[in-house]
Design a protein around this motif. Structure first.
Motif, PDB file in Angstrom:
ATOM      1  N   TRP A   2       5.601   0.730   7.279  1.00  0.00           N
ATOM      2  CA  TRP A   2       6.808   1.538   7.384  1.00  0.00           C
ATOM      3  C   TRP A   2       6.951   2.131   8.768  1.00  0.00           C
ATOM      4  O   TRP A   2       6.006   2.618   9.358  1.00  0.00           O
ATOM      5  CB  TRP A   2       6.759   2.654   6.352  1.00  0.00           C
ATOM      6  CG  TRP A   2       7.968   3.527   6.372  1.00  0.00           C
ATOM      7  CD1 TRP A   2       9.153   3.267   5.766  1.00  0.00           C
ATOM      8  CD2 TRP A   2       8.122   4.768   7.049  1.00  0.00           C
ATOM      9  NE1 TRP A   2      10.035   4.278   6.016  1.00  0.00           N
ATOM     10  CE2 TRP A   2       9.425   5.224   6.801  1.00  0.00           C
ATOM     11  CE3 TRP A   2       7.300   5.543   7.846  1.00  0.00           C
ATOM     12  CZ2 TRP A   2       9.911   6.408   7.292  1.00  0.00           C
ATOM     13  CZ3 TRP A   2       7.782   6.730   8.350  1.00  0.00           C
ATOM     14  CH2 TRP A   2       9.081   7.151   8.066  1.00  0.00           C
ATOM     15  N   SER A  25       6.768   5.547   3.006  1.00  0.00           N
ATOM     16  CA  SER A  25       5.460   5.499   2.344  1.00  0.00           C
ATOM     17  C   SER A  25       4.573   6.658   2.767  1.00  0.00           C
ATOM     18  O   SER A  25       4.768   7.267   3.806  1.00  0.00           O
ATOM     19  CB  SER A  25       4.788   4.175   2.694  1.00  0.00           C
ATOM     20  OG  SER A  25       3.587   4.038   1.989  1.00  0.00           O
ATOM     21  N   TRP A  29       4.217   5.210  -2.781  1.00  0.00           N
ATOM     22  CA  TRP A  29       4.769   4.055  -2.070  1.00  0.00           C
ATOM     23  C   TRP A  29       6.148   4.321  -1.497  1.00  0.00           C
ATOM     24  O   TRP A  29       6.578   3.633  -0.586  1.00  0.00           O
ATOM     25  CB  TRP A  29       4.764   2.818  -2.961  1.00  0.00           C
ATOM     26  CG  TRP A  29       5.603   2.930  -4.185  1.00  0.00           C
ATOM     27  CD1 TRP A  29       5.210   3.377  -5.414  1.00  0.00           C
ATOM     28  CD2 TRP A  29       6.982   2.597  -4.321  1.00  0.00           C
ATOM     29  NE1 TRP A  29       6.253   3.354  -6.284  1.00  0.00           N
ATOM     30  CE2 TRP A  29       7.358   2.870  -5.648  1.00  0.00           C
ATOM     31  CE3 TRP A  29       7.942   2.093  -3.454  1.00  0.00           C
ATOM     32  CZ2 TRP A  29       8.641   2.664  -6.130  1.00  0.00           C
ATOM     33  CZ3 TRP A  29       9.228   1.886  -3.931  1.00  0.00           C
ATOM     34  CH2 TRP A  29       9.565   2.162  -5.249  1.00  0.00           C
ATOM     35  N   GLY A  30       6.847   5.304  -2.006  1.00  0.00           N
ATOM     36  CA  GLY A  30       8.150   5.678  -1.456  1.00  0.00           C
ATOM     37  C   GLY A  30       8.407   7.142  -1.740  1.00  0.00           C
ATOM     38  O   GLY A  30       8.329   7.570  -2.879  1.00  0.00           O
ATOM     39  N   TYR A  68      -1.452   6.918  -1.098  1.00  0.00           N
ATOM     40  CA  TYR A  68      -1.200   5.491  -1.259  1.00  0.00           C
ATOM     41  C   TYR A  68      -1.385   4.752   0.069  1.00  0.00           C
ATOM     42  O   TYR A  68      -1.950   3.663   0.113  1.00  0.00           O
ATOM     43  CB  TYR A  68       0.218   5.279  -1.796  1.00  0.00           C
ATOM     44  CG  TYR A  68       0.691   3.858  -1.757  1.00  0.00           C
ATOM     45  CD1 TYR A  68       0.252   2.937  -2.707  1.00  0.00           C
ATOM     46  CD2 TYR A  68       1.551   3.416  -0.765  1.00  0.00           C
ATOM     47  CE1 TYR A  68       0.674   1.620  -2.666  1.00  0.00           C
ATOM     48  CE2 TYR A  68       1.973   2.102  -0.721  1.00  0.00           C
ATOM     49  CZ  TYR A  68       1.535   1.209  -1.675  1.00  0.00           C
ATOM     50  OH  TYR A  68       1.944  -0.090  -1.626  1.00  0.00           O
ATOM     51  N   ASP A  69      -0.893   5.365   1.148  1.00  0.00           N
ATOM     52  CA  ASP A  69      -0.861   4.699   2.452  1.00  0.00           C
ATOM     53  C   ASP A  69      -1.156   5.737   3.530  1.00  0.00           C
ATOM     54  O   ASP A  69      -0.277   6.514   3.897  1.00  0.00           O
ATOM     55  CB  ASP A  69       0.526   4.068   2.637  1.00  0.00           C
ATOM     56  CG  ASP A  69       0.777   3.473   4.018  1.00  0.00           C
ATOM     57  OD1 ASP A  69      -0.132   3.473   4.858  1.00  0.00           O
ATOM     58  OD2 ASP A  69       1.919   3.015   4.246  1.00  0.00           O
ATOM     59  N   GLY A  72       0.976   5.285   6.728  1.00  0.00           N
ATOM     60  CA  GLY A  72       2.352   5.646   6.383  1.00  0.00           C
ATOM     61  C   GLY A  72       2.496   7.148   6.204  1.00  0.00           C
ATOM     62  O   GLY A  72       3.505   7.735   6.609  1.00  0.00           O
ATOM     63  N   TRP A  73       1.487   7.793   5.609  1.00  0.00           N
ATOM     64  CA  TRP A  73       1.553   9.239   5.411  1.00  0.00           C
ATOM     65  C   TRP A  73       1.619   9.961   6.753  1.00  0.00           C
ATOM     66  O   TRP A  73       2.407  10.887   6.929  1.00  0.00           O
ATOM     67  CB  TRP A  73       0.356   9.747   4.595  1.00  0.00           C
ATOM     68  CG  TRP A  73       0.446  11.228   4.406  1.00  0.00           C
ATOM     69  CD1 TRP A  73       1.156  11.892   3.444  1.00  0.00           C
ATOM     70  CD2 TRP A  73      -0.138  12.229   5.233  1.00  0.00           C
ATOM     71  NE1 TRP A  73       1.054  13.236   3.631  1.00  0.00           N
ATOM     72  CE2 TRP A  73       0.252  13.477   4.719  1.00  0.00           C
ATOM     73  CE3 TRP A  73      -0.957  12.203   6.360  1.00  0.00           C
ATOM     74  CZ2 TRP A  73      -0.141  14.686   5.293  1.00  0.00           C
ATOM     75  CZ3 TRP A  73      -1.350  13.400   6.929  1.00  0.00           C
ATOM     76  CH2 TRP A  73      -0.950  14.623   6.391  1.00  0.00           C
ATOM     77  N   THR A  76       5.046   9.516   8.136  1.00  0.00           N
ATOM     78  CA  THR A  76       5.988  10.315   7.363  1.00  0.00           C
ATOM     79  C   THR A  76       5.874  11.793   7.722  1.00  0.00           C
ATOM     80  O   THR A  76       6.884  12.473   7.923  1.00  0.00           O
ATOM     81  CB  THR A  76       5.762  10.100   5.855  1.00  0.00           C
ATOM     82  OG1 THR A  76       6.072   8.746   5.533  1.00  0.00           O
ATOM     83  CG2 THR A  76       6.616  11.034   5.014  1.00  0.00           C
TER      84      THR A  76
END
Length: 112
Positions: A2, A25, A29-30, A68-69, A72-73, A76
């Motif tokens: 992502w 993510s 996951w979202g 999860y990721d 990605g975290w 984010t």
């Protein structure tokens, strides 16, 4: 993997002053958040589980126990912080007991 989405593509305007934000993510996951513009409080980003607490936002970043990721975290978390800075918004974290304690509760009135 992502990548942060351009702000005009990362959100859906629900009504005047209310916008759903796509964080991508991370913890799950979202992740979705909400931006609201209040007359009294200004702009607020409700981070939900994307950022549990102010401590999570750092520095340094502190990921949640369930993730999860991890890459990605981090993206984010940085995206939310940059978005808040760009929009001059406060971040309301999903599980920050200290922040919650400072909020006006429904028994004390409401925000206009």
């Amino acid at each position: 993997m992502w990548e942060p989405i351009e702000p005009d593509k990362a959100s859906i305007k629900l009504a005047e002053g209310v916008e759903v934000l796509n964080f991508g993510s991370g913890h799950a996951w979202g992740m979705l958040g909400l931006q609201v513009e209040l007359e009294e409080k200004g702009t607020i980003i409700l981070a939900s589980d994307a950022l549990y607490t102010k401590d999570s936002a750092g520095p340094p970043l502190r990921p949640p126990g369930i993730i999860y990721d991890s890459i990605g975290w981090q993206k984010t978390a940085n995206y939310i912080k940059a978005l808040a800075k760009d929009r001059d918004a406060d971040i309301w974290y999903g599980h920050d007991a200290n922040q919650f304690e400072a909020f006006r509760k429904s028994t004390d009135g409401y925000y206009e």
